[in-house]
Enzyme design. Structure first.
Site, mmCIF file in Angstrom:
data_model
loop_
_atom_site.group_PDB
_atom_site.id
_atom_site.type_symbol
_atom_site.label_atom_id
_atom_site.label_comp_id
_atom_site.label_asym_id
_atom_site.label_seq_id
_atom_site.Cartn_x
_atom_site.Cartn_y
_atom_site.Cartn_z
ATOM 1 N N GLY A 69 -87.257 -34.525 -59.196
ATOM 2 C CA GLY A 69 -87.414 -34.385 -60.643
ATOM 3 C C GLY A 69 -86.154 -34.819 -61.389
ATOM 4 O O GLY A 69 -86.232 -35.420 -62.468
ATOM 5 N N THR A 70 -85.006 -34.525 -60.826
ATOM 6 C CA THR A 70 -83.738 -34.886 -61.487
ATOM 7 C C THR A 70 -83.657 -36.401 -61.668
ATOM 8 O O THR A 70 -83.366 -36.898 -62.767
ATOM 9 C CB THR A 70 -82.546 -34.378 -60.642
ATOM 10 O OG1 THR A 70 -82.633 -32.956 -60.568
ATOM 11 C CG2 THR A 70 -81.217 -34.791 -61.250
ATOM 12 N N SER A 192 -91.978 -33.288 -59.444
ATOM 13 C CA SER A 192 -91.173 -33.013 -58.255
ATOM 14 C C SER A 192 -92.062 -32.437 -57.163
ATOM 15 O O SER A 192 -92.947 -31.620 -57.436
ATOM 16 C CB SER A 192 -90.064 -32.023 -58.616
ATOM 17 O OG SER A 192 -89.341 -31.669 -57.461
ATOM 18 N N HIS A 194 -91.126 -30.559 -54.359
ATOM 19 C CA HIS A 194 -90.843 -29.270 -53.716
ATOM 20 C C HIS A 194 -91.255 -28.067 -54.560
ATOM 21 O O HIS A 194 -91.107 -26.925 -54.123
ATOM 22 C CB HIS A 194 -89.376 -29.171 -53.280
ATOM 23 C CG HIS A 194 -88.376 -28.978 -54.385
ATOM 24 N ND1 HIS A 194 -87.735 -27.783 -54.595
ATOM 25 C CD2 HIS A 194 -87.892 -29.819 -55.312
ATOM 26 C CE1 HIS A 194 -86.886 -27.905 -55.608
ATOM 27 N NE2 HIS A 194 -86.958 -29.137 -56.062
ATOM 28 N N THR A 230 -84.948 -48.215 -49.365
ATOM 29 C CA THR A 230 -86.048 -47.998 -48.418
ATOM 30 C C THR A 230 -86.670 -46.625 -48.675
ATOM 31 O O THR A 230 -85.967 -45.628 -48.798
ATOM 32 C CB THR A 230 -85.523 -48.099 -46.967
ATOM 33 O OG1 THR A 230 -84.927 -49.388 -46.819
ATOM 34 C CG2 THR A 230 -86.640 -47.926 -45.955
ATOM 35 N N CYS A 317 -80.226 -23.732 -60.697
ATOM 36 C CA CYS A 317 -79.054 -24.597 -60.820
ATOM 37 C C CYS A 317 -77.938 -23.863 -61.562
ATOM 38 O O CYS A 317 -76.771 -24.153 -61.391
ATOM 39 C CB CYS A 317 -79.415 -25.865 -61.573
ATOM 40 S SG CYS A 317 -81.001 -26.509 -61.097
HETATM 41 C C1 LIG Z 1 -88.070 -28.247 -65.318
HETATM 42 C C2 LIG Z 1 -87.365 -28.903 -64.180
HETATM 43 N N1 LIG Z 1 -87.059 -30.197 -64.246
HETATM 44 C C3 LIG Z 1 -86.440 -30.838 -63.258
HETATM 45 C C4 LIG Z 1 -86.055 -30.177 -62.113
HETATM 46 C C5 LIG Z 1 -85.340 -30.919 -61.036
HETATM 47 O O1 LIG Z 1 -86.192 -31.243 -59.971
HETATM 48 P P1 LIG Z 1 -85.585 -31.576 -58.534
HETATM 49 O O2 LIG Z 1 -85.120 -30.285 -57.946
HETATM 50 O O3 LIG Z 1 -86.727 -32.184 -57.789
HETATM 51 O O4 LIG Z 1 -84.482 -32.548 -58.745
HETATM 52 C C6 LIG Z 1 -86.337 -28.806 -61.989
HETATM 53 C C7 LIG Z 1 -85.907 -28.054 -60.804
HETATM 54 O O5 LIG Z 1 -85.667 -26.865 -60.837
HETATM 55 C C8 LIG Z 1 -87.017 -28.164 -63.053
HETATM 56 O O6 LIG Z 1 -87.299 -26.852 -62.995
#
Ligand SMILES: Cc1ncc(COP(=O)(O)O)c(C=O)c1O
Length: 366
Positions: A69-70, A192, A194, A230, A317
């Site tokens: 997601g990041t 994302s 996970h 890759t 985080c």
């Molecule tokens: C709303 C939101 N966006 C983005 C992310 C980031 O996703 P990833 O952990 O796959 O980088 C998170 C992860 O906690 C999230 O809660």
């Protein structure tokens, strides 16, 4: 152990692991290779792309796989040029907020949208956005801490007509509520793996075909030239399988989570001095963030951990830091009260017995 922190991450579904294993063992081909092993890996990625696209009602060609997601959030922002005008609120995930800080230092103009005490953008937001005329707007579908659900669609519809590019971070919404890319009317959407019982280190940016994508990584031309490198074949296969299961089991999981959440909130309300944040706002069926007057959230978390219960004191985080939750502060919660915050985010393996044990443990600790 009771895992009550599914917004941080979910356990890998064993059916997902089974789908991934062959690609970690014998089927190790590079999807760009023309011989048989390569073609098998390519076909597996194509299948996963279809599965992820189907979960969000998009076409396979609209899915760009990323490392999570990041990265998907970063990719969405990558096209902003110095001096550009963009808008987002202070409750976005740090992977969005940090970019706003970076872009500002590069001369971009940020319209920082205020949220109300209910965690939602107030009714005058659209007028503010229209007056500012941003090139880019990012509004998350579901907040990771409070679980509040924003009506992204109304903004996307209105802003599209004005020529803004609209992005939504749907990482927390996916698998918990229906997420329909076309209905949301956004240009780009981050996902994302996970958070939906898939592997970590995999995600996607879903995009509207006409939207320009500026790659962060250049090289071998993978992902239609939008994301070189890759492919992580096993993780992508796992994400695809997790997406397929999320779609098939969405209604059952939603019902199960809603039942557990109702039981949890009922139990929490018997705890003296407890506040549920954004209690009366539409929220994810699995998320409850609360605080107990005079009790530090981190301290409560550590004590629950000693009893085998995993919760969060805010976004994963941000935990470990002593700063109050920026989401709650943005909602106007006083910093001392924000420091009491504990987030419970339920998942499909949780049971009513887990909730009863949690409430009992909480009361004993207090
Ligand atoms: C709303 C939101 N966006 C983005 C992310 C980031 O996703 P990833 O952990 O796959 O980088 C998170 C992860 O906690 C999230 O809660």
């Amino acid at each position: 152990m009771s895992h009550f922190d599914h917004n941080a991450t979910t356990p890998l579904d064993e059916r997902v692991l089974a789908a991934m294993l062959p690609y970690l063992q014998g089927l190790y081909g590079n999807p760009s290779s023309l011989y048989r092993l390569g073609r098998i890996a390519r076909t597996a990625i194509d299948c996963a792309r279809e599965q992820v696209a189907t979960l969000v009602g998009a076409a396979a060609g609209q899915v760009i796989f990323t490392s999570g997601g990041t990265e998907a959030n970063h990719l969405a922002f990558a096209g902003l040029k110095p001096g550009a005008r963009f808008a987002l609120s202070g409750i976005e995930h740090p992977s969005v907020l940090q970019q706003a800080v970076r872009l500002q230092s590069q001369g971009c103009q940020w319209l920082k949208l205020d949220v109300g005490g209910n965690g939602l953008l107030p009714p005058d937001t659209l007028a503010k956005l229209k007056a500012f005329r941003p090139e880019f707007v990012s509004i998350m579908r579901a907040n990771n801490e409070t679980g509040t659900l924003e009506d992204v669609r109304q903004y996307a519809h209105a802003l599209r007509a004005d020529g803004s590019i609209v992005h939504t971070d749907a990482v927390q919404a996916l698998g918990k509520i229906p997420v329909a890319f076309t209905e949301l009317a956004v240009h780009m959407m981050s996902l994302s793996s996970h958070k939906i019982y898939g592997p970590k280190g995999c995600g996607a940016l879903v995009y509207d075909k006409g939207t320009p994508i500026t790659p962060l990584l250049m090289g071998g031309g993978q992902e239609q030239g939008h994301r070189a490198g890759t492919e992580n074949v096993a993780a992508i296969v796992g994400f695809g399988k997790a997406a397929e299961l999320a779609l098939a089991e969405l209604d059952d999981n939603r019902r199960h989570l809603a039942r557990l959440k109702a039981a949890l909130e009922q139990g929490l309300k018997t705890v003296p001095g407890l506040t549920i944040f954004a209690e009366h706002t539409p929220r994810l069926p699995n998320t409850v963030q609360f605080g107990i007057a005079g009790i530090d959230g981190e301290m409560l978390l550590m004590n629950l951990d000693k009893h085998g219960i995993a919760v969060s004191s805010g976004s994963a985080c941000a935990s470990g830091g002593s700063e109050p939750s920026p989401v709650l502060v943005a909602m106007g919660v006083a910093p001392e009260q924000a420091k009491t915050a504990v987030r419970v985010s339920l998942g499909k393996a949780n049971s009513e017995a887990d909730i009863v044990a949690f409430i009992h443990c909480l009361k004993t600790l207090i």
